[in-house]
Design a protein around this motif. Sequence first.
Motif, PDB file in Angstrom:
ATOM      1  N   GLU A 597       0.832  -1.214   0.000  1.00 16.00           N
ATOM      2  CA  GLU A 597       0.000   0.000   0.000  1.00 16.00           C
ATOM      3  C   GLU A 597       0.863   1.260   0.000  1.00 16.00           C
ATOM      4  OE1 GLU A 597      -2.276  -0.690   3.489  1.00 16.00           O
ATOM      5  OE2 GLU A 597      -3.669  -2.095   2.525  1.00 16.00           O
ATOM      6  N   TYR A 598       1.962   1.256   0.781  1.00 16.69           N
ATOM      7  CA  TYR A 598       2.832   2.434   0.842  1.00 16.69           C
ATOM      8  C   TYR A 598       3.553   2.668  -0.490  1.00 16.69           C
ATOM      9  CZ  TYR A 598       2.359   3.511   5.834  1.00 16.69           C
ATOM     10  OH  TYR A 598       1.878   3.911   7.057  1.00 16.69           O
ATOM     11  N   THR A 599       4.050   1.585  -1.100  1.00 17.28           N
ATOM     12  CA  THR A 599       4.735   1.746  -2.388  1.00 17.28           C
ATOM     13  C   THR A 599       3.758   2.208  -3.474  1.00 17.28           C
ATOM     14  OG1 THR A 599       4.463  -0.638  -2.758  1.00 17.28           O
ATOM     15  CG2 THR A 599       6.567   0.104  -1.875  1.00 17.28           C
ATOM     16  N   ALA A 600       2.503   1.798  -3.357  1.00 20.16           N
ATOM     17  CA  ALA A 600       1.489   2.255  -4.320  1.00 20.16           C
ATOM     18  C   ALA A 600       1.263   3.762  -4.188  1.00 20.16           C
ATOM     19  CB  ALA A 600       0.180   1.496  -4.100  1.00 20.16           C
ATOM     20  N   ILE A 601       1.310   4.275  -2.951  1.00 19.42           N
ATOM     21  CA  ILE A 601       1.147   5.717  -2.737  1.00 19.42           C
ATOM     22  C   ILE A 601       2.340   6.472  -3.314  1.00 19.42           C
ATOM     23  CG2 ILE A 601       1.014   7.518  -0.965  1.00 19.42           C
ATOM     24  CD1 ILE A 601      -0.507   5.503   0.781  1.00 19.42           C
ATOM     25  N   LEU A 602       3.567   5.941  -3.103  1.00 16.83           N
ATOM     26  CA  LEU A 602       4.749   6.560  -3.712  1.00 16.83           C
ATOM     27  C   LEU A 602       4.603   6.646  -5.233  1.00 16.83           C
ATOM     28  CD1 LEU A 602       7.729   4.885  -1.774  1.00 16.83           C
ATOM     29  CD2 LEU A 602       6.890   7.227  -1.519  1.00 16.83           C
ATOM     30  N   LYS A 603       4.113   5.544  -5.817  1.00 16.12           N
ATOM     31  CA  LYS A 603       3.939   5.511  -7.272  1.00 16.12           C
ATOM     32  C   LYS A 603       2.873   6.498  -7.719  1.00 16.12           C
ATOM     33  CE  LYS A 603       3.160   2.227 -11.047  1.00 16.12           C
ATOM     34  NZ  LYS A 603       2.872   0.806 -11.393  1.00 16.12           N
ATOM     35  N   LYS A 604       1.801   6.629  -6.922  1.00 16.67           N
ATOM     36  CA  LYS A 604       0.703   7.541  -7.262  1.00 16.67           C
ATOM     37  C   LYS A 604       1.210   8.977  -7.396  1.00 16.67           C
ATOM     38  CE  LYS A 604      -3.623   9.298  -5.265  1.00 16.67           C
ATOM     39  NZ  LYS A 604      -4.591   9.145  -4.129  1.00 16.67           N
ATOM     40  N   TYR A 605       2.107   9.394  -6.488  1.00 19.38           N
ATOM     41  CA  TYR A 605       2.595  10.775  -6.511  1.00 19.38           C
ATOM     42  C   TYR A 605       3.980  10.886  -7.156  1.00 19.38           C
ATOM     43  CZ  TYR A 605      -1.295  11.813  -3.419  1.00 19.38           C
ATOM     44  OH  TYR A 605      -2.549  11.966  -2.880  1.00 19.38           O
ATOM     45  N   ASP A 606       4.493   9.756  -7.666  1.00  9.62           N
ATOM     46  CA  ASP A 606       5.797   9.744  -8.333  1.00  9.62           C
ATOM     47  C   ASP A 606       6.870  10.332  -7.421  1.00  9.62           C
ATOM     48  OD1 ASP A 606       7.643   9.245 -10.310  1.00  9.62           O
ATOM     49  OD2 ASP A 606       7.272  11.142 -11.367  1.00  9.62           O
ATOM     50  N   VAL A 607       6.926   9.838  -6.173  1.00 10.74           N
ATOM     51  CA  VAL A 607       7.902  10.305  -5.189  1.00 10.74           C
ATOM     52  C   VAL A 607       8.927   9.190  -4.957  1.00 10.74           C
ATOM     53  CG1 VAL A 607       8.264  10.964  -2.782  1.00 10.74           C
ATOM     54  CG2 VAL A 607       6.305  11.875  -4.036  1.00 10.74           C
ATOM     55  N   PRO A 608      10.211   9.444  -5.189  1.00  5.74           N
ATOM     56  CA  PRO A 608      11.239   8.425  -4.892  1.00  5.74           C
ATOM     57  C   PRO A 608      11.271   8.099  -3.401  1.00  5.74           C
ATOM     58  CG  PRO A 608      12.111  10.159  -6.320  1.00  5.74           C
ATOM     59  CD  PRO A 608      10.773  10.640  -5.837  1.00  5.74           C
ATOM     60  N   ALA A 609      11.492   6.834  -3.063  1.00  6.36           N
ATOM     61  CA  ALA A 609      11.475   6.398  -1.660  1.00  6.36           C
ATOM     62  C   ALA A 609      12.579   7.055  -0.845  1.00  6.36           C
ATOM     63  CB  ALA A 609      11.611   4.876  -1.586  1.00  6.36           C
ATOM     64  N   GLU A 610      13.613   7.584  -1.492  1.00  6.11           N
ATOM     65  CA  GLU A 610      14.726   8.209  -0.768  1.00  6.11           C
ATOM     66  C   GLU A 610      14.279   9.446   0.007  1.00  6.11           C
ATOM     67  OE1 GLU A 610      17.085  10.930  -3.828  1.00  6.11           O
ATOM     68  OE2 GLU A 610      16.523   8.994  -4.710  1.00  6.11           O
ATOM     69  N   TYR A 611      13.119   9.998  -0.342  1.00  3.37           N
ATOM     70  CA  TYR A 611      12.631  11.194   0.344  1.00  3.37           C
ATOM     71  C   TYR A 611      11.801  10.860   1.587  1.00  3.37           C
ATOM     72  CZ  TYR A 611      14.113  13.924  -3.698  1.00  3.37           C
ATOM     73  OH  TYR A 611      14.852  14.519  -4.683  1.00  3.37           O
ATOM     74  N   ILE A 612      11.579   9.578   1.858  1.00  5.06           N
ATOM     75  CA  ILE A 612      10.733   9.168   2.987  1.00  5.06           C
ATOM     76  C   ILE A 612      11.529   8.273   3.936  1.00  5.06           C
ATOM     77  CG2 ILE A 612       8.682   7.892   3.708  1.00  5.06           C
ATOM     78  CD1 ILE A 612       7.859  10.332   2.316  1.00  5.06           C
ATOM     79  N   GLN A 613      11.467   8.597   5.218  1.00  2.00           N
ATOM     80  CA  GLN A 613      12.011   7.726   6.269  1.00  2.00           C
ATOM     81  C   GLN A 613      10.850   7.276   7.162  1.00  2.00           C
ATOM     82  OE1 GLN A 613      14.715  10.370   8.215  1.00  2.00           O
ATOM     83  NE2 GLN A 613      16.240  10.318   6.572  1.00  2.00           N
ATOM     84  N   LEU A 614      10.868   6.028   7.568  1.00  2.00           N
ATOM     85  CA  LEU A 614       9.806   5.500   8.427  1.00  2.00           C
ATOM     86  C   LEU A 614      10.318   5.395   9.857  1.00  2.00           C
ATOM     87  CD1 LEU A 614       8.326   2.689   6.148  1.00  2.00           C
ATOM     88  CD2 LEU A 614       7.469   5.012   6.493  1.00  2.00           C
TER      89      LEU A 614
END
Length: 743
Positions: A597-614
Motif C-alpha cells: 500500500e505504501y509503495t502504491a502511494i509513492l507511485k501515485k505521486y511519483d515520489v522516490p522512496a529516498e525522500y521518505i524515512q519511516l
Amino acid sequence: MKIGKNRISSSIIVVVIMMTLVIGIGGIYIRYMRGRYDTIQKKEINHETNQIVKNVKKQIDDNFYYLEYFSKNISDTSKLNCESEVDRIKSVMTGEKFYLIGMADKDGNACDINGDKYDISAEEYFVNSMNDEYVITDTIIDGNKKHNIYSIPIRHDEDVVGVLYAKKYTEEIERSINADDMEIEEDIWVVDSDGNIIFDATGRDKPENKKIRTHNFVDKLEELGNSKRTIDELTKAFSADEATFIKIKYHKSKIAYVKPIDVNDWKIITIMSYDKFNRYKAQSLDKTNQLVYIFAIIYGATLLVILVLQNRNRKKIEHIAYVDEITGGKSFTKFKDDVDKLIKNTSDDYALVDLDVDKFKYINDIFGYEEGNNVIRFIWREINNIMETGEVFAHYRADQFVLFLKANDMDHVIKRMEMLSLTAQKRGVQKEKNYEIILSIGIYPVDRKFFNIDTAIDRADLTKKSIKGKHSKVYAIYDDTLRQKELRDQEIENMIEKAIKDEEFKVYYQPKYNSSNSELAGAEALVRWYNEECGMLFPNEFIPVFENNGFIVELDEYMFEHVCRDIRKWLDAGYNVMPVSVNMSQLQLYNARFIEEYTAILKKYDVPAEYIQLEMTETTLFSETDALIETIDKLHKAGFKILMDDFGTGYSSLNMLKNVPVDILKLDKSFVDDIGDAKGDIVVSTIVSLGQLLDMKIVAEGVETKEQYEFLRDIFCDEIQGYYFSRPISSEEYMKEMTKGAL
C-alpha cells in the motif's frame, strides 16, 4: 404350549415395558428440552433487547451530559438573567445536538435561543426539575415532527434556582434502535404505562411508514382482533416491573416481549415471529421424537446408552468451557456466569477489579513463555488465598486477571490489593530472578442498576491504565475524572469518520538541521487535528484513543499520503527537498499489505522512496525480532530508510542494535535533558559513538538550549531536532525554511 405362550407373553411384556419405559423417558426428556430451549431462546431475546435498551439509554444519557455541559456556562446562578445566559449558552453550542435550548427562573419565566419568552411554570417537566430531577418527557407531536423535552435543574449552592431545558427530535433516538442482527423482526416500540407510543421504530426503511404515528399500542392490537385476555395481559405488563412474553395477534401469530427500560415508566416492546421463536425448538424436538420412537422399536436401552454418552460429552464440554488452561481454575466464561448469579442473588456492594503485570511481555521474551506461565500461576494462587465467601475471580487473558470482590468496605478491598501487590513483589526476590512482578490494579465500584460486566471490565481496565508504569501507585479507583475521559474518548471516536472525510488532520513539519553547519537536513512529519467546533487537538489527546481502537493504522496511511503529496508539490516547484520521516505504529506490522500500500502511494505521486524515512519506536523494534527483521528487509528493498525513535526509553539492548538493521538512531529527549551532567554527557557521547560505529546516522531530538546543541555538535552528532532551532511548523512555513539555506 403354555410354557411357550408364557415365554412369548413374558417377552411381549418385557418389550412393552421397555418400549413404555423408553417412550416415558423420551417424553420426560422432550418436556425437559422444550423448557430448556424455551429458556435459551428467551435469554437470547432478552440479551438482544438489552442492546436496544442500551442504545436508547445511551442517547438519553448523552443528551443529559450535553445539557450539563451547557449549564456549566451559566455565569451567575444566584441571579438568573434569562436572556444573557441563553446568549452565553448559544455562543458555546456545538453541532446540532438540540434544535432548541432555553432556561427558566424558579417562577417559570422562560426564554430560549430563538429569543422567545413564555411561562412554563405549569409544565410537568419544569415542576419536576425544580424538585431536583432530570426529566425527559413523553413524545410531543408538533405538526409533522415529534420531539422530546429534556430538562435539568440549575443549582446555586444547595438550592435549585431554575431549569435548563432543550428540545430534540424523537427520530434521532428511533434511528439508534438497530435490530439488523436479531431474530426480532422490524417492529419495535417504546411505550408508557398506558400504552401510548413514545418511540416508534417500525418499518424504518419504508417511506410509507415515515408519517407521524399517534395511535396507542393497545388500541392497535384491539383493532387487529386480539382477545380481551391478551389485552389484559398486555396492560398488566405495561405497569409491571419485570419483563414479560405475550402471544399476540399482529397480522399473524407473533410474540411480544415487554421489558422495563428504567426511564420514566417506559417499556420497550419487541415483536418477533412466533414461527421463528419456536423454529429452533421445533426442529430439535422433531429429531428427538424420531429418535425416541426408533429407540423404542429397536431397544429401549439404546436411549440409556445415548444419555450416558451425552452426559459424558457435556462434562467434557463444560470442562473446556469452564476451566482455564494455564491455571486450572475458573475460565472467564465461568467467571461471567458466577458474577451474573451474584448480582441476581445477593444484595452486597461489589467492585470489579482488573489487574495485570507491568512489562509482562519482557518476562516472556527474556525468560521464556513457561516462566511467564509460572508467574500467572503464582498470581492465581495468591489471589485465591485472599478470596472470601461470595467472591469470584478468573484468569482473563495473557497476564490479566479479573476479580469480583465484596465492596461493602472499600478500605478492606484496597488493603487486600496492597497486600497482593506486596506479595507479588517479594516473589521476584525469593526466586532470585532478574525481574520484578509489579501489578497495576484498576478498581471499578459496581453500579447494580446499570451493571454490565463488559462495561465494568472496560472501566476497570481504563482505571488500571491511568496508573500503568507509575510504580509509586499500586491501584486506582474509577471516578468522575475517568468517566469524563471515557466520554471524551467516545466523542473523539465519533468524530473520526468526518475528520478523515473533511481532511481535518494537518501535517506539521519539525525541521532537522545538520549539526556542523546548521543547514536544513530534513524534517519529521507530525499530525495536528483541527476541528471547527473543538479547535486544535494535539496528539497526546487523540493518539492513545486511535491506538486502542485500531484507527492509528488508517491515520498512519493518511499522514504518509499527505507527506507524499507535499513532497511532490515541492519537487514540482523546484525546491531542494530533504528526507521527511513519517511515524509508523506497531499495528502496521500486522497488516500484511502495508508495504504494498505504501509503495502504491509513492507511485501515485511519483515520489522516490529516498525522500521518505519511516519512524518506528524502540518498543516496536524490540518485539517479534525475526518477523520484524524480515519486514525491515522488505522496506529496504522498497527504498525506505528506517529510523528508530525514542531510543533509550524502553528495554534497549546491544543485541537489538546489532541484529535489527535500522539506518538512523534517534536519541530520546530524556538523554538530551541530561547534557551538562557528567554522567549524562558520558552516556550521550557513548551512544553517539556506538551508533556511528554501527554505521547509523544519529539524530538528537528535544534540543532546546545552545549548550545542548554545542555539546552535540562537538561529539559529531549528525542532526539536531528541537525548539532550539524550530517548533513544528505548517507546510507553507516549511517551504519558506527550505528557501533559506543555512541559518
